[in-house]
Design a protein around this motif. Sequence first.
Motif, PDB file in Angstrom:
ATOM      1  N   ALA A 188       0.834  -1.208   0.000  1.00 60.66           N
ATOM      2  CA  ALA A 188       0.000   0.000   0.000  1.00 60.66           C
ATOM      3  C   ALA A 188       0.868   1.258   0.000  1.00 60.66           C
ATOM      4  CB  ALA A 188      -0.931  -0.016   1.207  1.00 60.66           C
ATOM      5  N   MET A 189       1.962   1.225   0.757  1.00 61.13           N
ATOM      6  CA  MET A 189       2.846   2.393   0.780  1.00 61.13           C
ATOM      7  C   MET A 189       3.515   2.616  -0.566  1.00 61.13           C
ATOM      8  SD  MET A 189       4.692   2.498   4.556  1.00 61.13           S
ATOM      9  CE  MET A 189       5.274   0.792   4.552  1.00 61.13           C
ATOM     10  N   SER A 190       3.698   1.550  -1.341  1.00 58.95           N
ATOM     11  CA  SER A 190       4.381   1.687  -2.634  1.00 58.95           C
ATOM     12  C   SER A 190       3.573   2.487  -3.646  1.00 58.95           C
ATOM     13  CB  SER A 190       4.722   0.303  -3.206  1.00 58.95           C
ATOM     14  OG  SER A 190       3.553  -0.383  -3.598  1.00 58.95           O
ATOM     15  N   GLN A 191       2.311   2.790  -3.315  1.00 58.81           N
ATOM     16  CA  GLN A 191       1.505   3.620  -4.201  1.00 58.81           C
ATOM     17  C   GLN A 191       1.868   5.097  -4.062  1.00 58.81           C
ATOM     18  OE1 GLN A 191      -0.425   1.799  -6.311  1.00 58.81           O
ATOM     19  NE2 GLN A 191       0.546   0.129  -5.148  1.00 58.81           N
ATOM     20  N   TYR A 192       2.676   5.406  -3.057  1.00 55.48           N
ATOM     21  CA  TYR A 192       3.099   6.786  -2.816  1.00 55.48           C
ATOM     22  C   TYR A 192       4.568   6.939  -3.226  1.00 55.48           C
ATOM     23  CZ  TYR A 192      -1.146   7.028   0.029  1.00 55.48           C
ATOM     24  OH  TYR A 192      -2.451   6.995   0.446  1.00 55.48           O
ATOM     25  N   THR A 193       5.013   8.172  -3.324  1.00 58.05           N
ATOM     26  CA  THR A 193       6.425   8.435  -3.631  1.00 58.05           C
ATOM     27  C   THR A 193       7.293   8.063  -2.431  1.00 58.05           C
ATOM     28  OG1 THR A 193       5.840  10.271  -5.099  1.00 58.05           O
ATOM     29  CG2 THR A 193       8.112  10.198  -4.282  1.00 58.05           C
ATOM     30  N   TRP A 194       8.358   7.313  -2.686  1.00 58.42           N
ATOM     31  CA  TRP A 194       9.301   6.965  -1.630  1.00 58.42           C
ATOM     32  C   TRP A 194      10.483   7.923  -1.703  1.00 58.42           C
ATOM     33  CZ3 TRP A 194       9.639   0.874  -1.238  1.00 58.42           C
ATOM     34  CH2 TRP A 194       8.401   0.397  -0.761  1.00 58.42           C
ATOM     35  N   LEU A 195      10.876   8.424  -0.556  1.00 61.92           N
ATOM     36  CA  LEU A 195      11.951   9.408  -0.451  1.00 61.92           C
ATOM     37  C   LEU A 195      13.212   8.722   0.061  1.00 61.92           C
ATOM     38  CD1 LEU A 195       9.759  12.144   1.282  1.00 61.92           C
ATOM     39  CD2 LEU A 195      10.152  11.829  -1.171  1.00 61.92           C
ATOM     40  N   HIS A 196      14.327   8.931  -0.623  1.00 63.78           N
ATOM     41  CA  HIS A 196      15.566   8.208  -0.329  1.00 63.78           C
ATOM     42  C   HIS A 196      16.700   9.172   0.020  1.00 63.78           C
ATOM     43  CE1 HIS A 196      13.761   4.532  -2.044  1.00 63.78           C
ATOM     44  NE2 HIS A 196      13.274   5.346  -2.963  1.00 63.78           N
ATOM     45  N   ALA A 197      17.493   8.799   1.021  1.00 60.32           N
ATOM     46  CA  ALA A 197      18.642   9.613   1.426  1.00 60.32           C
ATOM     47  C   ALA A 197      19.910   9.247   0.665  1.00 60.32           C
ATOM     48  CB  ALA A 197      18.883   9.474   2.921  1.00 60.32           C
ATOM     49  N   THR A 198      19.881   8.134  -0.088  1.00 61.75           N
ATOM     50  CA  THR A 198      21.046   7.697  -0.862  1.00 61.75           C
ATOM     51  C   THR A 198      20.588   7.208  -2.235  1.00 61.75           C
ATOM     52  OG1 THR A 198      20.876   5.466   0.075  1.00 61.75           O
ATOM     53  CG2 THR A 198      22.353   7.008   1.184  1.00 61.75           C
ATOM     54  N   PRO A 199      21.438   7.310  -3.240  1.00 54.78           N
ATOM     55  CA  PRO A 199      21.049   6.859  -4.587  1.00 54.78           C
ATOM     56  C   PRO A 199      20.745   5.370  -4.660  1.00 54.78           C
ATOM     57  CG  PRO A 199      22.994   8.277  -4.681  1.00 54.78           C
ATOM     58  CD  PRO A 199      22.752   7.977  -3.240  1.00 54.78           C
ATOM     59  N   ASP A 200      21.382   4.551  -3.800  1.00 48.98           N
ATOM     60  CA  ASP A 200      21.157   3.105  -3.870  1.00 48.98           C
ATOM     61  C   ASP A 200      19.904   2.646  -3.112  1.00 48.98           C
ATOM     62  OD1 ASP A 200      21.929   3.358  -1.230  1.00 48.98           O
ATOM     63  OD2 ASP A 200      23.828   2.269  -1.457  1.00 48.98           O
ATOM     64  N   ARG A 202      19.242   2.217  -0.067  1.00 53.90           N
ATOM     65  CA  ARG A 202      19.529   1.112   0.846  1.00 53.90           C
ATOM     66  C   ARG A 202      18.650   1.096   2.094  1.00 53.90           C
ATOM     67  NH1 ARG A 202      24.464   4.040   0.961  1.00 53.90           N
ATOM     68  NH2 ARG A 202      24.770   5.279   2.853  1.00 53.90           N
ATOM     69  N   ASP A 203      18.215   2.270   2.580  1.00 51.74           N
ATOM     70  CA  ASP A 203      17.400   2.269   3.801  1.00 51.74           C
ATOM     71  C   ASP A 203      16.053   1.597   3.568  1.00 51.74           C
ATOM     72  OD1 ASP A 203      19.410   3.496   5.167  1.00 51.74           O
ATOM     73  OD2 ASP A 203      18.570   5.505   5.064  1.00 51.74           O
ATOM     74  N   TRP A 204      15.408   1.918   2.459  1.00 50.97           N
ATOM     75  CA  TRP A 204      14.133   1.270   2.142  1.00 50.97           C
ATOM     76  C   TRP A 204      14.341  -0.230   1.922  1.00 50.97           C
ATOM     77  CZ3 TRP A 204       9.155   1.909   2.648  1.00 50.97           C
ATOM     78  CH2 TRP A 204       8.607   3.196   2.756  1.00 50.97           C
TER      79      TRP A 204
END
Length: 295
Positions: A188-200, A202-204
């Motif tokens: 369900a969360m994947s329907q929204y924009t995911w914000l990343h602190a690194t290009p890879d 890795r946190d998600w």
Amino acid sequence: MKDLPTTKELTAFLVTSKTLSFTRAAEELNLTQGAISRQIIALENRLQIPLFQRQARGLALTDKGKEFLPLIEKAVNQIQHAVTKVRADENLIKLKAPSCITTWLLPKLMAFQQAHPEIDVELTSAINHSVNFSTEPFNAAICYGHAPQSTELTANVLFEEILAPMCSPELFSPKMITSNEEEVSADAMSQYTWLHATPDRRDWKLWLNKTDNAHSALASQNQHFATLDLAVSASLQGFGIAIGDVTLAKPDLDSQRLMMPNTKTVASGKGYYLVYPNNQQSAAMKLLIMWLTEQ
């Protein structure tokens, strides 16, 4: 004495050894690439040995360069300590910290300075998460990652990194926020924009793998930022869902400016450490160490 390297040569060698790039060393020291190269050549000529192997893909330390590096680091640290001891105010502490920890750190520093008004803590915020006391004018630094292994340094853990998804409550409907029956799933969360602190990203990926959601695909819409605090700031503004550190985000979570759509947390195995040279523990520094580690 005439055979001794100059401080410029040694500084160029230390920074180039860390970056293994004349270009990046020049950027760090605010010099030209040619100036760095000339300093290294002058040092090699003075020692009559090559310190770096010039390769197509960059630089590599020679065996002699690897042998020379820890000796010079130790010597420069001792010189730095001597200069600091003679010149600096014993009640001035120069502290370096990554920008992402500022909201956690500032209230503690303000309380410390109210309790100890005779001590001045000069805070420098930086994007990078490491420190080189041989070339940087700091008494201590907060570093992210793993505790340094150098016998010349002491590292006190401040807190371990615990990660979880977080976003603005406005991103979800009130029904989804208040429901205690089930949490918002990874799908369900994947329907929204995911914000990343690194290009890879890795946190998600780490959060998905450690919460038995490895089968879930990353969101179709993704936005990348240079630092963790920028990613979490974007989530505060309703631009998407970030993976944030629950300790750093605690004020925003407590005030409900942020929410955790899924409360499963994972330990990254990393943390934030207060790092300082063993030989720079002034009375003021000891007070700050106790204050930050016992809070």
